[in-house]
Scaffold this motif. Structure first.
Motif, PDB file in Angstrom:
ATOM      1  N   ALA A  10       0.830  -1.205   0.000  1.00 26.02           N
ATOM      2  CA  ALA A  10       0.000   0.000   0.000  1.00 26.02           C
ATOM      3  C   ALA A  10       0.862   1.251   0.000  1.00 26.02           C
ATOM      4  CB  ALA A  10      -0.926  -0.010   1.224  1.00 26.02           C
ATOM      5  N   VAL A  11       1.921   1.252   0.815  1.00 23.28           N
ATOM      6  CA  VAL A  11       2.792   2.427   0.884  1.00 23.28           C
ATOM      7  C   VAL A  11       3.581   2.562  -0.415  1.00 23.28           C
ATOM      8  CG1 VAL A  11       4.752   3.450   2.088  1.00 23.28           C
ATOM      9  CG2 VAL A  11       2.914   2.374   3.392  1.00 23.28           C
ATOM     10  N   ASP A  12       4.061   1.437  -0.938  1.00 17.03           N
ATOM     11  CA  ASP A  12       4.834   1.500  -2.178  1.00 17.03           C
ATOM     12  C   ASP A  12       3.988   1.963  -3.360  1.00 17.03           C
ATOM     13  OD1 ASP A  12       6.982   0.702  -0.761  1.00 17.03           O
ATOM     14  OD2 ASP A  12       7.070  -1.346  -1.537  1.00 17.03           O
ATOM     15  N   ALA A  13       2.703   1.606  -3.331  1.00 13.01           N
ATOM     16  CA  ALA A  13       1.834   2.054  -4.417  1.00 13.01           C
ATOM     17  C   ALA A  13       1.746   3.569  -4.432  1.00 13.01           C
ATOM     18  CB  ALA A  13       0.440   1.456  -4.260  1.00 13.01           C
ATOM     19  N   LEU A  14       1.897   4.166  -3.267  1.00  9.95           N
ATOM     20  CA  LEU A  14       1.823   5.623  -3.177  1.00  9.95           C
ATOM     21  C   LEU A  14       3.169   6.264  -3.482  1.00  9.95           C
ATOM     22  CD1 LEU A  14       0.086   8.128  -2.160  1.00  9.95           C
ATOM     23  CD2 LEU A  14       1.257   7.784   0.004  1.00  9.95           C
ATOM     24  N   LEU A  15       4.233   5.710  -2.912  1.00  8.40           N
ATOM     25  CA  LEU A  15       5.531   6.386  -2.945  1.00  8.40           C
ATOM     26  C   LEU A  15       6.486   5.786  -3.964  1.00  8.40           C
ATOM     27  CD1 LEU A  15       6.114   6.651   0.907  1.00  8.40           C
ATOM     28  CD2 LEU A  15       5.196   8.391  -0.602  1.00  8.40           C
ATOM     29  N   GLY A  16       6.102   4.707  -4.610  1.00  6.90           N
ATOM     30  CA  GLY A  16       7.052   4.009  -5.469  1.00  6.90           C
ATOM     31  C   GLY A  16       7.882   3.056  -4.617  1.00  6.90           C
ATOM     32  N   PRO A  17       8.575   2.145  -5.246  1.00  7.39           N
ATOM     33  CA  PRO A  17       9.342   1.177  -4.462  1.00  7.39           C
ATOM     34  C   PRO A  17      10.507   1.857  -3.746  1.00  7.39           C
ATOM     35  CG  PRO A  17       9.774   0.920  -6.814  1.00  7.39           C
ATOM     36  CD  PRO A  17       8.684   1.927  -6.693  1.00  7.39           C
TER      37      PRO A  17
ATOM     38  N   THR B 192      17.914   0.025   1.209  1.00  8.20           N
ATOM     39  CA  THR B 192      17.519  -0.449   2.536  1.00  8.20           C
ATOM     40  C   THR B 192      17.347   0.717   3.503  1.00  8.20           C
ATOM     41  OG1 THR B 192      19.854  -0.935   2.820  1.00  8.20           O
ATOM     42  CG2 THR B 192      18.364  -2.816   2.583  1.00  8.20           C
ATOM     43  N   TRP B 193      17.993   1.835   3.217  1.00  5.34           N
ATOM     44  CA  TRP B 193      17.816   3.009   4.073  1.00  5.34           C
ATOM     45  C   TRP B 193      16.352   3.430   4.078  1.00  5.34           C
ATOM     46  CZ3 TRP B 193      21.771   4.400   7.014  1.00  5.34           C
ATOM     47  CH2 TRP B 193      23.049   3.997   6.624  1.00  5.34           C
ATOM     48  N   GLU B 194      15.695   3.189   2.962  1.00  6.40           N
ATOM     49  CA  GLU B 194      14.280   3.551   2.882  1.00  6.40           C
ATOM     50  C   GLU B 194      13.386   2.376   3.195  1.00  6.40           C
ATOM     51  OE1 GLU B 194      12.542   6.026  -0.062  1.00  6.40           O
ATOM     52  OE2 GLU B 194      14.484   6.610  -0.838  1.00  6.40           O
ATOM     53  N   GLY B 195      13.970   1.284   3.632  1.00  7.13           N
ATOM     54  CA  GLY B 195      13.136   0.169   4.057  1.00  7.13           C
ATOM     55  C   GLY B 195      13.029  -0.965   3.070  1.00  7.13           C
ATOM     56  N   ALA B 196      13.858  -0.981   2.023  1.00  6.91           N
ATOM     57  CA  ALA B 196      13.835  -2.124   1.107  1.00  6.91           C
ATOM     58  C   ALA B 196      14.319  -3.364   1.852  1.00  6.91           C
ATOM     59  CB  ALA B 196      14.717  -1.855  -0.106  1.00  6.91           C
TER      60      ALA B 196
ATOM     61  N   GLU C  24      13.637  17.259  -8.569  1.00  9.80           N
ATOM     62  CA  GLU C  24      14.327  16.031  -8.960  1.00  9.80           C
ATOM     63  C   GLU C  24      13.521  14.815  -8.526  1.00  9.80           C
ATOM     64  OE1 GLU C  24      18.328  13.776  -7.534  1.00  9.80           O
ATOM     65  OE2 GLU C  24      17.837  15.760  -6.786  1.00  9.80           O
ATOM     66  N   LEU C  25      13.040  14.890  -7.301  1.00  8.82           N
ATOM     67  CA  LEU C  25      12.355  13.734  -6.739  1.00  8.82           C
ATOM     68  C   LEU C  25      11.114  13.399  -7.553  1.00  8.82           C
ATOM     69  CD1 LEU C  25      12.253  11.844  -4.305  1.00  8.82           C
ATOM     70  CD2 LEU C  25      10.538  13.377  -3.420  1.00  8.82           C
ATOM     71  N   ARG C  26      10.364  14.427  -7.854  1.00 10.93           N
ATOM     72  CA  ARG C  26       9.142  14.198  -8.596  1.00 10.93           C
ATOM     73  C   ARG C  26       9.456  13.587  -9.947  1.00 10.93           C
ATOM     74  NH1 ARG C  26       7.367  18.040  -4.501  1.00 10.93           N
ATOM     75  NH2 ARG C  26       5.882  16.718  -3.456  1.00 10.93           N
ATOM     76  N   GLY C  27      10.542  14.068 -10.566  1.00 15.57           N
ATOM     77  CA  GLY C  27      10.932  13.516 -11.843  1.00 15.57           C
ATOM     78  C   GLY C  27      11.237  12.028 -11.719  1.00 15.57           C
ATOM     79  N   SER C  28      11.974  11.699 -10.658  1.00 14.22           N
ATOM     80  CA  SER C  28      12.342  10.295 -10.506  1.00 14.22           C
ATOM     81  C   SER C  28      11.107   9.458 -10.203  1.00 14.22           C
ATOM     82  CB  SER C  28      13.377  10.154  -9.398  1.00 14.22           C
ATOM     83  OG  SER C  28      12.779  10.387  -8.154  1.00 14.22           O
ATOM     84  N   GLU C  29      10.157  10.074  -9.516  1.00 14.49           N
ATOM     85  CA  GLU C  29       8.925   9.349  -9.239  1.00 14.49           C
ATOM     86  C   GLU C  29       8.221   8.997 -10.541  1.00 14.49           C
ATOM     87  OE1 GLU C  29       6.821  10.640  -5.098  1.00 14.49           O
ATOM     88  OE2 GLU C  29       6.063  11.428  -6.971  1.00 14.49           O
ATOM     89  N   ARG C  30       8.240   9.957 -11.436  1.00 12.05           N
ATOM     90  CA  ARG C  30       7.501   9.766 -12.664  1.00 12.05           C
ATOM     91  C   ARG C  30       8.102   8.608 -13.458  1.00 12.05           C
ATOM     92  NH1 ARG C  30       7.003  15.191 -15.601  1.00 12.05           N
ATOM     93  NH2 ARG C  30       6.550  15.724 -13.466  1.00 12.05           N
TER      94      ARG C  30
ATOM     95  N   GLY D 281       9.923   6.363 -12.100  1.00 17.08           N
ATOM     96  CA  GLY D 281      10.222   5.277 -11.171  1.00 17.08           C
ATOM     97  C   GLY D 281       9.120   4.252 -11.053  1.00 17.08           C
ATOM     98  N   GLY D 282       8.538   3.880 -12.121  1.00 14.69           N
ATOM     99  CA  GLY D 282       7.638   2.734 -12.082  1.00 14.69           C
ATOM    100  C   GLY D 282       6.239   3.081 -11.613  1.00 14.69           C
ATOM    101  N   LEU D 283       5.898   4.360 -11.601  1.00 13.88           N
ATOM    102  CA  LEU D 283       4.520   4.705 -11.260  1.00 13.88           C
ATOM    103  C   LEU D 283       3.702   4.663 -12.544  1.00 13.88           C
ATOM    104  CD1 LEU D 283       5.229   7.684  -8.899  1.00 13.88           C
ATOM    105  CD2 LEU D 283       4.559   5.380  -8.282  1.00 13.88           C
ATOM    106  N   GLY D 284       3.983   3.681 -13.333  1.00  9.35           N
ATOM    107  CA  GLY D 284       3.512   3.656 -14.718  1.00  9.35           C
ATOM    108  C   GLY D 284       2.010   3.487 -14.843  1.00  9.35           C
ATOM    109  N   GLY D 285       1.607   3.156 -16.010  1.00 14.17           N
ATOM    110  CA  GLY D 285       0.168   3.033 -16.262  1.00 14.17           C
ATOM    111  C   GLY D 285      -0.336   4.378 -16.710  1.00 14.17           C
TER     112      GLY D 285
END
Lengths: 287, 659
Positions: free
Chosen positions: B17-24, B28-32, B173-179, B181-185
């Motif tokens: 659920a969280v990854d669907a919102l924030l991307g993967p 590991t620093w971010e919890g991977a 930058e972050l938003r760009g990477s989000e785009r 970063g697999g938030l596809g569809g």
């Protein structure tokens, strides 16, 4: 020698305080101006080392033209303001606020509050015997300090000191809402499971004694706590090279509490766990 | 900042659920879960991540939507991803009424027990058991009593919202990477699916019983609530928004004219009915011209404070700091208010067009629409409308080919009345507890993210369309000299035709009650302006409904609540319910409101229980109410505490309650 930081001179603002022309430097709060003029304004949540949160609302004053009363601790003085600090409206609000606090939390260890209750004629008992209280029991989950939230007035000072204003540890925050709001770790976990680093800077700023040294808490419990028998000695912490000032509170030749002068230009009353709690070696007889 | 996280692990569902919102998670620093060699060398954290704190509330929603409650592991994972201290995350999560921090069943029913529903007989007996929670007003007063059933599961609103957030997030930058970063569809295809099928039945991998679903049950009988709890996806569709507008189709309507005649899902239909003419007019006028028109029209804010909209826009536009923000306050939570819901459900494109105009006028490139968490249909309609506008070039980098970039992001509230206060709303949007800030500084100077912000109510914004459409002078000719235009009223209680009514300012309460079908013989009182408003007696019905008229009469228009109470309604219980409401909704920041609302509720409960048996005790309690009320009005930080005692006071003074 205390270093006095130099600042560029500040413009003086002129305004009226209780009918008298007063001046205060730009950037001063109404409370600063009142204190400079020798007026006693009750405050609880205001801290000399913290940004005003103006949550307790005991310092309210009347400002001409404002629809509501304004908190003296947070509101900056402005040129031409007409401020009145002792009108019936102000006294009524302070009285009711003190009544509300005294009827819901234990103010027995809050310095100054008994005098204010008398001065403003507050009768906390008027809300009846069934008035809701915060009804908390002391949390004793470590050897260094105790959190007795039955005495907590939610001034937010400990949260600010623990968080971004000083320690940047963020072990505690306000949780819940309204009357059920409490200072809490995540999921109310014991401090030992939290981010707490035991700097004790929250104890330093707590205005009510809700946060206290375990030594003080135990001595109060067995009746041996007696400030009149205590001496205060300010010295320099010997642990590292920063040179923080410590004020040792000593009763019967035992250190019972450690604080730090708030006017120290480097530490502003903040210490680390060693300076705050690491004093046992001083009083072990083997030395 | 060295954050400390506990050992609790998120479940697979919570992680998803969280990854669907924030991307993967990137490391590991971010919890991977798996540590790579790179993780031992670099920790790309800090500002880049901490700058996403505003996603804390959407993240909490994602967890709550998926699992039904927020566990230690789930909250810890979300906080780790956003670099938020878990204690603060916990403080934020516990602030909102719709979140649970202890396990609860996946399906819960929020049963409204507030004024209009209490008058209509809310099924309090249905509140037994773990799944039913008493709720403050759900904004469904015209169909009272009401309940909202929410089933946690896959495919909740936050899992569909990421694309919009990523796309709308502007630069960085972050938003760009989000785009990338697999938030596809493609948003459009997703939106297309949503448009064709209601979300309850949207085809997906999971069986309907495992999918997120919401169902509005109104009128809420115990049987209907029970049925909806067992199968929320099978509940019949709500009646159309037009059903809440008894005047629908009346050619004299201004704000409501399209409700019921326009298809809320069709942009073409909206344009065929005059939509987007106002935005074109705005581009002709230029930002300063729009502000001048709005100022000249005399438009006053409809959220309750009646601040001149033109002045607010001018002050925001004039600030040198960048960026500027537009915030639409759709956190309609005043008990008895539902006008904004009807506008958003019945004519969603109008709000989007109006927000675009407002953003253009104040020089903002980003608008936030803070929507009540209890409005699933408005959320669905608006989200669909936003997606349509983006594909058609009515939002995005180049609105209408005019070189103006603007986009809107919807943020859901989570059950906190106080978040309707503008500065509390900013804190909530930023991912902090929804506690009001002290003013000054005002939002136009330092608002959302510390930048100049114009916060406007939904109804205020929608008024901008007729202002530009008919011109400031024609608009100002509507209503009275100092209250121009028309006003929406939310009529509920004991009337034959409850609903949203539109009348020009200056109409009397009498006329409004005639429209709504109110029996005068049994009329006891009218609560005007909601819980923070005031009561009006049956002999005062010639009261002109204007800002100045109601103020002169010692009451307030507020958000336009007109709650009609007849003799069958026990007044002491209504007053007690109002006091309970404020006790529950006080944020707890300042003493007068935090403790004062509790003391007032205690006093009113004592009076109600006494039922006149001890006049001396009642007189003492009334003195106490007045003392506490005065201090709350004088010394509270925000409008909630300052007005919490208004309605009860007016019941004492005007209705002679307890006399």
């Amino acid at each position: 020698m205390t270093a006095v930081p130099l600042r560029p001179p500040r413009r003086l603002l002129e305004f009226t305080l209780d009918g008298e022309q007063t001046r205060a430097p730009e950037g001063a709060t109404i409370l600063d101006a009142c204190r400079a003029a020798g007026k006693d304004i009750p405050t609880l949540c205001q801290g000399d080392t913290l940004t005003p949160k103006n949550a307790c609302r005991t310092c309210v004053v009347e400002v001409e033209g404002a629809r509501t009363l304004v908190p003296a601790c947070a509101r900056g003085a402005e040129a031409g303001m007409e401020i009145r600090t002792d009108t019936p409206r102000v006294r009524h609000s302070r009285k009711v606020v003190l009544e509300l606090l005294a009827s819901s939390v234990d103010l027995s260890t809050t310095p100054g509050v008994q005098d204010w209750l008398k001065e403003y004629g507050a009768e906390p008992a008027r809300f009846g015997p069934d008035a809701a209280t915060v009804n908390e029991t002391p949390r004793v989950d470590n050897d260094l300090y105790v959190r007795d939230y039955d005495k907590c007035i939610l001034c937010y000072k400990c949260v600010d000191a623990c968080g971004e204003q000083w320690q940047n540890t963020f072990a505690i925050a306000t949780a819940g809402r309204g009357f059920d709001a409490r200072i809490s770790t995540e999921f109310d976990a014991p401090l030992t499971d939290s981010a707490c680093v035991y700097c004790g800077n929250c104890i330093e700023v707590c205005p009510t004694g809700a946060l206290s040294f375990k030594t003080e808490f135990d001595m109060r419990a067995d009746g041996s706590w007696d400030p009149s028998r205590q001496t205060e000695t300010t010295t320099v912490c010997a642990y590292c090279g920063v040179g923080c000032n410590l004020t040792l509170h000593v009763q019967d030749n035992e250190i019972v509490k450690v604080s730090s002068p708030h006017d120290n230009p480097v530490t502003h009353g903040n210490l680390c766990v060693k300076g705050r709690f690491g004093y046992q070696h001083v009083q072990q007889g083997r030395r | 900042m060295d954050l400390h996280f506990g050992d609790a692990e998120p479940s697979a569902d919570e992680r998803e659920a969280v990854d669907a919102l924030l991307g993967p998670p990137a490391s590991t620093w971010e919890g991977a879960a798996d540590r790579t060699g790179g993780d031992l060398r670099w920790a790309r954290r800090g500002r880049r991540v901490a700058g996403r704190r505003d996603l804390l509330l959407p993240g909490l929603h994602a967890l709550n939507d998926r699992v039904g409650w927020i566990s230690e592991g789930g909250l810890g994972y979300l906080c780790r991803r956003l670099e938020v201290p878990p204690a603060e995350g916990y403080g934020v999560a516990t602030f909102y009424g719709m979140f649970a921090l202890t396990p609860r069943p996946a399906t819960v029913a929020h049963v409204c027990t507030d004024l209009a529903c209490a008058v209509a007989g809310a099924p309090r007996e249905a509140l037994q058991g773990a799944v039913c929670h008493p709720s403050p007003c759900l904004g469904l007063c015209e169909r009272a009593p009401a309940a909202l059933v929410v089933r946690a599961g896959e495919g909740g609103p936050e899992s569909a919202r990421t694309r919009g957030a990523g796309e709308a997030a502007g630069s960085g930058e972050l938003r760009g990477s989000e785009r990338s970063g697999g938030l596809g569809g493609s948003e459009e295809s997703a939106a297309g699916t949503v448009a064709a099928v209601p979300p309850q039945t949207a085809a997906g991998a999971a069986a309907p019983a495992d999918r997120h679903a919401t169902a509005v049950v109104a009128p809420a009988t115990p049987e209907a609530v029970d049925l909806a709890v067992r199968a929320p996806h099978a509940v019949a569709d709500e009646p159309s928004a037009a059903a809440a507008v008894p005047q629908a189709g009346d050619p004299g309507l201004v704000l409501l004219r399209r409700i019921g005649t326009v298809d809320p899902a069709s942009l073409d239909d909206y344009r065929a009915q005059g939509g987007y003419a106002a935005l074109r007019r705005a581009f002709e006028l230029g930002p300063a011209g729009v502000i001048r028109e709005v100022t000249d029209s005399g438009l006053l804010g409809r959220g309750g404070a009646a601040f001149p909209t033109g002045r607010k826009w001018q002050a925001t536009a004039a600030r040198p700091e960048q960026p500027h923000y537009l915030v639409c306050n759709a956190d309609e939570s005043e008990p008895g208010t539902f006008k904004d819901r009807v506008l958003m459900e019945g004519d969603p494109y109008a709000l989007i067009e109006a927000m675009t105009i407002a953003g253009y006028a104040i020089g903002a490139h980003r608008g936030y629409l803070y929507l009540r968490g209890e409005y699933p249909r408005a959320l669905h309609r608006l989200r669909h409308a936003l997606a349509r506008c983006r594909t058609r070039g009515l939002l995005g980098e180049d609105v209408l080919g005019q070189g103006y970039a603007f986009d809107i992001e919807i943020r859901r509230g989570a059950g906190a009345y106080i978040c309707g206060e503008e500065t509390a709303l900013f804190n909530s949007l930023e991912g902090h507890r929804g506690e009001p800030r002290s003013k000054p500084p005002f939002p136009v100077e330092r608002g959302l993210f510390g930048k100049p912000t114009a916060p406007n109510n939904v109804e205020t914004l929608v008024n901008v369309l007729p202002v530009l459409g008919m011109g400031a002078s024609s608009y100002a000719a509507l209503g009275t000299g100092s209250s121009t235009g028309t006003k929406l009223y939310c009529v509920s209680g004991t009337v034959r035709r409850p609903g949203v009514y539109e009348l020009p300012f200056g109409a009397t309460l009498d006329e409004l009650l005639d429209l709504a079908g109110c029996e005068r013989e049994r009329l006891r009182a009218v609560l005007l302006g909601g819980a923070a408003g005031g009561f009006v007696r049956p002999d005062e019905l010639d009261l002109p409904l204007t800002f100045e008229g109601t103020r002169a009469a010692g009451t307030a228009l507020g958000s336009g609540v007109v709650l009609v109470l007849d003799e069958s309604v026990p007044l002491p219980l209504v007053l007690l319910r109002i006091a309970e409401f404020f006790r529950d909704e006080s944020c707890g920041q300042c003493v007068p409101c935090r403790v004062g609302t509790v003391r007032q509720e205690e006093a009113l409960r004592r009076i109600a229980e006494r039922a006149g048996s001890d006049p001396h005790g009642t007189a003492d309690d009334i003195t106490l109410l007045r003392d506490v009320g005065q201090a709350m009005r004088d010394a509270s930080i925000c409008g909630l505490g300052q007005t919490a005692w208004n309605a009860v006071e007016s019941a004492l003074d005007r209705l002679g309650a307890y006399a």
